[in-house]
Design an enzyme around this catalytic site. Sequence first.
Site, PDB file in Angstrom:
ATOM      1  N   ASP A   1      83.106 -89.642  72.579  1.00 15.04           N
ATOM      2  CA  ASP A   1      82.568 -89.970  73.899  1.00 15.04           C
ATOM      3  C   ASP A   1      81.072 -89.694  73.890  1.00 15.04           C
ATOM      4  OD1 ASP A   1      83.744 -90.728  76.721  1.00 15.04           O
ATOM      5  OD2 ASP A   1      82.063 -89.379  77.062  1.00 15.04           O
TER       6      ASP A   1
ATOM      7  N   TYR B   1      74.797 -87.871  84.083  1.00 15.09           N
ATOM      8  CA  TYR B   1      76.021 -87.056  84.170  1.00 15.09           C
ATOM      9  C   TYR B   1      75.699 -85.566  84.186  1.00 15.09           C
ATOM     10  CZ  TYR B   1      78.905 -91.197  83.448  1.00 15.09           C
ATOM     11  OH  TYR B   1      79.524 -92.414  83.601  1.00 15.09           O
TER      12      TYR B   1
ATOM     13  N   ARG C   1      93.046 -96.892  76.500  1.00 17.45           N
ATOM     14  CA  ARG C   1      94.315 -96.858  77.225  1.00 17.45           C
ATOM     15  C   ARG C   1      95.041 -98.188  77.364  1.00 17.45           C
ATOM     16  NH1 ARG C   1      91.547 -93.924  82.071  1.00 17.45           N
ATOM     17  NH2 ARG C   1      90.003 -95.363  81.225  1.00 17.45           N
TER      18      ARG C   1
ATOM     19  N   ARG D   1      84.569-100.130  73.950  1.00 14.07           N
ATOM     20  CA  ARG D   1      85.737 -99.334  74.321  1.00 14.07           C
ATOM     21  C   ARG D   1      87.029 -99.937  73.772  1.00 14.07           C
ATOM     22  NH1 ARG D   1      83.928 -95.884  78.702  1.00 14.07           N
ATOM     23  NH2 ARG D   1      85.997 -95.026  78.735  1.00 14.07           N
TER      24      ARG D   1
ATOM     25  N   ARG E   1      97.759 -90.335  72.476  1.00 18.90           N
ATOM     26  CA  ARG E   1      97.137 -89.619  73.588  1.00 18.90           C
ATOM     27  C   ARG E   1      98.147 -88.772  74.372  1.00 18.90           C
ATOM     28  NH1 ARG E   1      95.444 -87.552  77.382  1.00 18.90           N
ATOM     29  NH2 ARG E   1      93.812 -88.160  78.827  1.00 18.90           N
TER      30      ARG E   1
HETATM   31  O1  CP3 Z   1      84.404 -97.872  72.288  1.00 21.64           O
HETATM   32  C1  CP3 Z   1      85.279 -97.148  71.769  1.00 21.64           C
HETATM   33  O2  CP3 Z   1      86.440 -97.519  71.554  1.00 21.64           O
HETATM   34  C2  CP3 Z   1      84.863 -95.763  71.304  1.00 21.64           C
HETATM   35  C3  CP3 Z   1      85.125 -94.699  72.216  1.00 21.64           C
HETATM   36  C4  CP3 Z   1      84.291 -94.514  73.492  1.00 21.64           C
HETATM   37  C5  CP3 Z   1      84.810 -93.802  74.603  1.00 21.64           C
HETATM   38  N1  CP3 Z   1      83.813 -93.643  75.516  1.00 21.64           N
HETATM   39  C6  CP3 Z   1      86.189 -93.297  74.704  1.00 21.64           C
HETATM   40  C7  CP3 Z   1      86.747 -92.901  76.020  1.00 21.64           C
HETATM   41  C8  CP3 Z   1      82.964 -94.846  73.804  1.00 21.64           C
HETATM   42  C9  CP3 Z   1      81.958 -95.656  72.997  1.00 21.64           C
HETATM   43  C10 CP3 Z   1      82.678 -94.282  75.090  1.00 21.64           C
HETATM   44  C11 CP3 Z   1      81.352 -94.380  75.749  1.00 21.64           C
HETATM   45  C12 CP3 Z   1      81.190 -93.866  77.117  1.00 21.64           C
HETATM   46  N2  CP3 Z   1      81.791 -92.769  77.696  1.00 21.64           N
HETATM   47  C13 CP3 Z   1      80.263 -94.401  78.058  1.00 21.64           C
HETATM   48  C14 CP3 Z   1      79.318 -95.557  77.799  1.00 21.64           C
HETATM   49  C15 CP3 Z   1      80.003 -96.863  77.845  1.00 21.64           C
HETATM   50  C16 CP3 Z   1      80.549 -97.250  79.196  1.00 21.64           C
HETATM   51  O3  CP3 Z   1      81.760 -97.482  79.263  1.00 21.64           O
HETATM   52  O4  CP3 Z   1      79.782 -97.324  80.160  1.00 21.64           O
HETATM   53  C17 CP3 Z   1      80.371 -93.629  79.230  1.00 21.64           C
HETATM   54  C18 CP3 Z   1      79.586 -93.843  80.520  1.00 21.64           C
HETATM   55  C19 CP3 Z   1      81.327 -92.597  78.989  1.00 21.64           C
HETATM   56  C20 CP3 Z   1      81.738 -91.505  79.919  1.00 21.64           C
HETATM   57  C21 CP3 Z   1      83.192 -91.557  80.217  1.00 21.64           C
HETATM   58  N3  CP3 Z   1      84.207 -91.212  79.336  1.00 21.64           N
HETATM   59  C22 CP3 Z   1      83.805 -91.927  81.449  1.00 21.64           C
HETATM   60  C23 CP3 Z   1      83.061 -92.372  82.687  1.00 21.64           C
HETATM   61  C24 CP3 Z   1      85.195 -91.795  81.258  1.00 21.64           C
HETATM   62  C25 CP3 Z   1      86.270 -91.940  82.310  1.00 21.64           C
HETATM   63  C26 CP3 Z   1      86.478 -93.349  82.691  1.00 21.64           C
HETATM   64  C27 CP3 Z   1      87.343 -94.049  81.686  1.00 21.64           C
HETATM   65  O5  CP3 Z   1      86.966 -95.154  81.273  1.00 21.64           O
HETATM   66  O6  CP3 Z   1      88.383 -93.508  81.358  1.00 21.64           O
HETATM   67  C28 CP3 Z   1      85.421 -91.394  79.923  1.00 21.64           C
HETATM   68  C29 CP3 Z   1      86.726 -91.158  79.263  1.00 21.64           C
HETATM   69  C30 CP3 Z   1      87.030 -91.953  78.039  1.00 21.64           C
HETATM   70  N4  CP3 Z   1      86.132 -92.187  77.014  1.00 21.64           N
HETATM   71  C31 CP3 Z   1      88.281 -92.532  77.676  1.00 21.64           C
HETATM   72  C32 CP3 Z   1      88.109 -93.127  76.414  1.00 21.64           C
HETATM   73  C33 CP3 Z   1      89.148 -93.833  75.589  1.00 21.64           C
HETATM   74  C34 CP3 Z   1      89.561 -92.439  78.473  1.00 21.64           C
HETATM   75  C35 CP3 Z   1      90.140 -91.084  78.211  1.00 21.64           C
HETATM   76  C36 CP3 Z   1      91.626 -90.995  78.292  1.00 21.64           C
HETATM   77  O7  CP3 Z   1      92.313 -91.319  77.286  1.00 21.64           O
HETATM   78  O8  CP3 Z   1      92.117 -90.536  79.315  1.00 21.64           O
END
Ligand code: CP3
Length: 340
Positions: free
Chosen positions: A72, A147, A27, A23, A36
């Site tokens: 995502d 999910y 943010r 990740r 964003r």
């Molecule tokens: O790693 C990276 O930089 C690449 C981008 C990436 C995102 N999500 C961007 C994201 C990757 C590889 C993921 C994977 C992901 N997404 C997982 C597996 C890894 C982990 O963290 O367990 C899961 C379970 C998700 C599902 C998901 N997406 C959740 C639960 C959330 C909300 C919680 C959170 O961390 O914000 C997201 C949103 C998300 N995915 C954001 C980002 C940058 C935040 C969105 C925003 O800008 O508001």
Amino acid sequence: MNNCFLEACWGRPVDYTPVWLMRQAGRYLPQYMAVRSRCTFLELCKTPELAAEVTIQPVDFLGVDAAILFSDILTPVEPMGLKLDFVPGPVFENPVRSMADVDKLRIPDPESDLPFVLEAIKILRRELSGKVPLIGFGGAPFTLACYMVEGKGSKDWSGIKRMMYAAPDVYCALMEKVTMMDMEYLNAQIRAGAQAIQIFDTWGGILSPADYERYVLPYTTKLINGLNRTETPVIHFVKGSGTMLPVVRKAGGDVVGLDWQINLGDARNMLGQQTAVQGNLDPGVLFAPNDVIEREVKRILDENAGRTGHIFNLGHGILPTVPPENARFMVECVHRLSKR
Ligand code: CP3
């Protein structure tokens, strides 16, 4: 071209330990928030030029040895027929609850249903050429199913567990479809230019080792076997995998991801010399002052004890409230302390 990440994935010797952060785009970076603030998260994922821009931000700022595509794990589930929103956590308006719901799911054609992902990969390969390799990724079938069935995150994941134990025919039909989707989607990412693939199984660790082996492993194994990966290493990360690492290894990934709840040395002993590992700093350590960050980086490098096939990473995604300069300091420590 900085190739040490890919070399380490293949278990070959490298001049220093490669590092990236799960990740790493997100943010905690003001430059991400600036992009964003002009669009929603899904719009960002679906606009290749913007997705490419935020993918590169942490490469430039942190000095990491790999880029990971900005998207995502749930992006490809939308064209399966589930209406997706982020509020900010993911929410599906029409979760999967019955065999009729599973029957309605379609297997997307990545080229026509997810062109923005493949386009972002192509842009990134051009813009990253001579810099670092690009990692593509997907969710493991089980985490995606979690999910899809719950419709959102959950504390106890009782919906997916009820389906798995009480309606195994529905569960198996869903897992088969998600596995096929993943295979098509990840192979399309490889064709578009992804140089490694990471499979995120964030929730695989909520099951007993025996039930992980029965209900999850067959699907992840089928997925990994179905990837065109002669030139593309596969990283398999199961959060909470602890004592079931030998079972996780059976899925066949080239690299096994480690969270922080196991010592890296113990994990390597369990997995054997042949399996490369990625991890395993507690993401919370990035709140610490520099001397503590340095101490923890050194501890993990010492646990690896010079073995080939180690990619340094966090044990889970970076937390949004971490000071960016602490993440940059961590990367610098890994490079400095591991230099051979
Ligand atoms: O790693 C990276 O930089 C690449 C981008 C990436 C995102 N999500 C961007 C994201 C990757 C590889 C993921 C994977 C992901 N997404 C997982 C597996 C890894 C982990 O963290 O367990 C899961 C379970 C998700 C599902 C998901 N997406 C959740 C639960 C959330 C909300 C919680 C959170 O961390 O914000 C997201 C949103 C998300 N995915 C954001 C980002 C940058 C935040 C969105 C925003 O800008 O508001």
